[in-house]
Design an enzyme around this catalytic site. Sequence first.
Site, short mmCIF file in Angstrom:
data_model
loop_
_atom_site.label_atom_id
_atom_site.label_comp_id
_atom_site.label_asym_id
_atom_site.label_seq_id
_atom_site.Cartn_x
_atom_site.Cartn_y
_atom_site.Cartn_z
N ASP A 52 -23.54 -47.69 39.37
CA ASP A 52 -23.93 -47.07 40.62
C ASP A 52 -23.71 -48.11 41.71
O ASP A 52 -24.56 -48.96 41.97
CB ASP A 52 -25.39 -46.63 40.56
CG ASP A 52 -25.83 -45.86 41.80
OD1 ASP A 52 -25.20 -46.03 42.87
OD2 ASP A 52 -26.83 -45.11 41.71
N GLU A 145 -36.08 -52.92 41.47
CA GLU A 145 -35.47 -51.61 41.69
C GLU A 145 -36.39 -50.62 41.01
O GLU A 145 -36.27 -50.35 39.82
CB GLU A 145 -34.04 -51.58 41.11
CG GLU A 145 -33.24 -50.38 41.59
CD GLU A 145 -33.43 -49.16 40.70
OE1 GLU A 145 -34.46 -48.47 40.87
OE2 GLU A 145 -32.58 -48.92 39.85
N GLU A 154 -41.64 -40.96 37.95
CA GLU A 154 -41.49 -42.02 36.94
C GLU A 154 -41.09 -43.35 37.56
O GLU A 154 -40.45 -44.19 36.93
CB GLU A 154 -40.49 -41.60 35.85
CG GLU A 154 -41.08 -40.63 34.85
CD GLU A 154 -40.30 -40.54 33.56
OE1 GLU A 154 -39.15 -41.01 33.51
OE2 GLU A 154 -40.84 -39.99 32.58
N HIS A 294 -26.90 -42.26 41.37
CA HIS A 294 -27.39 -41.60 40.15
C HIS A 294 -28.73 -40.90 40.39
O HIS A 294 -29.17 -40.11 39.56
CB HIS A 294 -27.50 -42.61 39.00
CG HIS A 294 -28.67 -43.54 39.11
ND1 HIS A 294 -28.69 -44.61 39.97
CD2 HIS A 294 -29.86 -43.56 38.46
CE1 HIS A 294 -29.84 -45.24 39.85
NE2 HIS A 294 -30.58 -44.63 38.93
#
Length: 369
Positions: A52, A145, A154, A294
């Site tokens: 990504d 991240e 999540e 993504h």
Amino acid sequence: MESAGPSTHHIASDVTSTHHIAPDVTSDSMTSRDYYADSYAHFGIHEEMLKDTVRTGSYRSAIMNNGHLFKGKTVLDVGCGTGILSMFAAKAGASHVVGIDMSNIIDQAQKIIEANGFKDTITLVKGKLEETELPIDKFDIIISEWMGYFLLYESMLDTVLLARDKYLKPGGLIFPDTAKLLFAAIEDQDYKEEKINFWDNVYGFNYSCIKDIALREPLVDTVELKAVVTDPYVIKEINLLTATKEDLTFTAPFTLTATRNDHIHAFLAWFDIVFDCTHKKVKFSTGPHAQYTHWKQTVFYTPSTIAIKQGQEITGSLDCAPNARNNRDLDISISYVVGDEEETTVDYKMCVILYSCRIPFLLQSDLWR
């Protein structure tokens, strides 16, 4: 944070997970049974996130192009995964980097760190952040991240906030430090017909009991910009330097203004990320106007079609809270009014993600949770 951020198999096997991961099994000897409980140990998930280019390239630019912020500094990488952010920080001049992750991918990360000559600069720690003693008491910078679908699904933002309160020096920096959650409405008749109304007639049989369930499960997918029929609205802004865990439960009002005459079949959410502390601001968006990531976007279908005219407003509110049984899941309620019509409220549950090219995808985490 490859092992804690979202991916095709997004399982919360990160630094705060309570799932069972066999501590004596190395990543080289893991079987399908082990991957079932620790999907982040498999390289395929990290491959998706590393490829990504918006995600990884933005972190590289924010870190590598700001060596003056990293030179001689100590850095904590929360959810280090394969160690890519740790290596960016080390290469930018950090005096020492500590990466922490619970997944067995850290076995491979150690090999990667050594293979790239950072053995003396980067220390990797396996375990939960709140239960693990780190080799450094306080850090100048935290990198992570942490973002999930819909920014917070999540995600491990609460872990980053814990790391900030426990380990960040006064005046320290967080990369990234600002996040915005945005909201709009879209025309999506064709796919709503295929995805939702399909259940009205399945080979001549009435499956409508599933229709309501399908409607209340948000879809993670890429939406074309031409489908967006309103101006975007900022639902939530998070400053990581000041935010609290309680801020992750919120009610946000919104007003969406139609940009053309059209029909609305769903609401759409995405997020923007900013490294505000950098000398030259680095930022990226996961919206329909931006390059693919993504994370894609999150679609919330409405029970009925909304006819709207250019300039007309949709007003309402969005409630978001971690699920009481599993705080990695989200309970989201959207209430809205158009003109003089009665208010409509829909309760959504982000627990089973329909994902990837509008093909239903059941997460492994939802099967064994």
